[in-house]
Design a protein around this motif. Structure first.
Motif, PDB file in Angstrom:
ATOM      1  N   LEU A 147     -50.087  -3.295   5.979  1.00 15.13           N
ATOM      2  CA  LEU A 147     -50.627  -3.105   7.131  1.00 15.13           C
ATOM      3  C   LEU A 147     -49.925  -4.696   8.231  1.00 15.13           C
ATOM      4  CD1 LEU A 147     -53.915  -3.846   5.004  1.00 15.13           C
ATOM      5  CD2 LEU A 147     -53.986  -1.519   6.824  1.00 15.13           C
ATOM      6  N   GLN A 148     -49.257  -5.545   8.123  1.00 14.00           N
ATOM      7  CA  GLN A 148     -49.170  -6.018   8.867  1.00 14.00           C
ATOM      8  C   GLN A 148     -47.168  -4.606   8.941  1.00 14.00           C
ATOM      9  OE1 GLN A 148     -47.322  -8.874   5.880  1.00 14.00           O
ATOM     10  NE2 GLN A 148     -49.410 -10.924   6.717  1.00 14.00           N
ATOM     11  N   ASN A 149     -46.685  -4.741   8.405  1.00 15.07           N
ATOM     12  CA  ASN A 149     -45.326  -3.744   8.959  1.00 15.07           C
ATOM     13  C   ASN A 149     -46.241  -2.374   9.727  1.00 15.07           C
ATOM     14  OD1 ASN A 149     -43.432  -4.872   7.966  1.00 15.07           O
ATOM     15  ND2 ASN A 149     -43.321  -3.184   6.391  1.00 15.07           N
ATOM     16  N   ASP A 150     -47.483  -2.045  10.072  1.00 18.14           N
ATOM     17  CA  ASP A 150     -47.801  -0.925  10.892  1.00 18.14           C
ATOM     18  C   ASP A 150     -48.578  -1.867  12.033  1.00 18.14           C
ATOM     19  OD1 ASP A 150     -47.611   1.163   9.204  1.00 18.14           O
ATOM     20  OD2 ASP A 150     -49.516   0.952   8.541  1.00 18.14           O
ATOM     21  N   LEU A 151     -49.150  -2.907  12.039  1.00 22.27           N
ATOM     22  CA  LEU A 151     -49.907  -3.730  12.977  1.00 22.27           C
ATOM     23  C   LEU A 151     -48.283  -4.553  13.864  1.00 22.27           C
ATOM     24  CD1 LEU A 151     -51.993  -5.747  14.112  1.00 22.27           C
ATOM     25  CD2 LEU A 151     -51.519  -7.197  12.847  1.00 22.27           C
ATOM     26  N   GLU A 153     -45.286  -3.052  14.569  1.00 13.75           N
ATOM     27  CA  GLU A 153     -45.488  -1.512  14.548  1.00 13.75           C
ATOM     28  C   GLU A 153     -46.285  -1.218  16.208  1.00 13.75           C
ATOM     29  OE1 GLU A 153     -44.907   2.580  12.322  1.00 13.75           O
ATOM     30  OE2 GLU A 153     -43.489   1.237  11.359  1.00 13.75           O
ATOM     31  N   ILE A 154     -47.637  -1.549  15.780  1.00 12.94           N
ATOM     32  CA  ILE A 154     -48.679  -1.306  16.939  1.00 12.94           C
ATOM     33  C   ILE A 154     -48.203  -2.022  18.260  1.00 12.94           C
ATOM     34  CG2 ILE A 154     -50.950  -1.490  17.530  1.00 12.94           C
ATOM     35  CD1 ILE A 154     -51.450   0.240  15.005  1.00 12.94           C
ATOM     36  N   VAL A 159     -47.693   0.691  25.298  1.00 14.73           N
ATOM     37  CA  VAL A 159     -48.817  -0.255  25.457  1.00 14.73           C
ATOM     38  C   VAL A 159     -49.549  -1.382  25.758  1.00 14.73           C
ATOM     39  CG1 VAL A 159     -51.852   0.782  25.811  1.00 14.73           C
ATOM     40  CG2 VAL A 159     -48.917   2.687  25.391  1.00 14.73           C
ATOM     41  N   ILE A 160     -49.365  -1.727  24.910  1.00 17.03           N
ATOM     42  CA  ILE A 160     -49.579  -3.029  23.878  1.00 17.03           C
ATOM     43  C   ILE A 160     -49.318  -4.383  24.523  1.00 17.03           C
ATOM     44  CG2 ILE A 160     -50.366  -3.971  21.651  1.00 17.03           C
ATOM     45  CD1 ILE A 160     -51.460  -1.834  21.181  1.00 17.03           C
ATOM     46  N   GLN A 161     -47.994  -4.269  24.462  1.00 16.53           N
ATOM     47  CA  GLN A 161     -47.198  -4.926  25.679  1.00 16.53           C
ATOM     48  C   GLN A 161     -47.801  -5.540  26.437  1.00 16.53           C
ATOM     49  OE1 GLN A 161     -44.590  -7.252  24.112  1.00 16.53           O
ATOM     50  NE2 GLN A 161     -45.016  -5.623  22.068  1.00 16.53           N
TER      51      GLN A 161
END
Length: 170
Positions: A147-151, A153-154, A159-161
């Motif tokens: 989950l941390q790795n996925d987070l 990556e997200i 877009v999030i940046q």
């Protein structure tokens, strides 16, 4: 009378006086011996009477002691019989206690074996549960890492940046 006759006559008188004195002392000694003999006879009779009386008392005491000895012998025989009965009774009781103890030992051994088996079973269950919990904890840690790795990556997406930068500006 001449001197020779006078000496002979003097010696005769001396011999007669000496003989009279010896006769007198012999008679006195004889009287004394008779008196002593009477005293001895009287004393011997008294001593014999006392001895007979003491012997009679001693015989009576021995008769009394004989009764006591017989009574003591009977008491010893009775005590010996009582000891024999008591020993038999105690022997039986000891055998009963020994049997009860061996029965108790068998029962206790069975229970200990049962308790030991239960402990082994509990230990196996505990070990199994611990392994299961360890596996679950490892699975949860892997999921958290994933989950941390996925987070991450997200968050690294453009877009999030841009959305984070915009939010900072505001």
């Amino acid at each position: 009378m001449n001197v020779k006759d006078k000496i002979i006559f003097g010696l005769m008188i001396l011999l007669i006086i000496g003989g009279g004195y010896i006769q007198y002392t012999y008679t006195e000694a004889e009287k004394h011996m008779v008196a002593v003999e009477k005293m001895i006879n009287t004393h011997v009779d008294e001593v014999n009477d006392e001895f007979r009386e003491d012997l009679r008392k001693l015989n009576l005491q021995f008769i009394g002691r004989g009764k006591h000895v017989r009574k003591a012998q009977q008491d010893i025989i009775a005590n010996t019989k009582l000891i024999g009965r008591t020993a038999d009774s105690l022997g039986t009781m000891i055998e009963d206690v020994a049997y009860d103890l061996s029965e108790l030992e068998r029962d206790v051994n069975k229970r200990f074996l049962s308790v030991e088996q239960d402990l082994r079973d509990l230990q196996d269950s505990f070990d199994s549960e611990r392994r299961r919990n360890t596996r679950r904890f490892s699975d949860i840690e892997q999921q958290v890492t994933s989950l941390q790795n996925d987070l991450n990556e997200i968050e690294s997406l453009e877009v999030i940046q841009k959305a984070k930068a915009k939010k900072k500006e505001e």
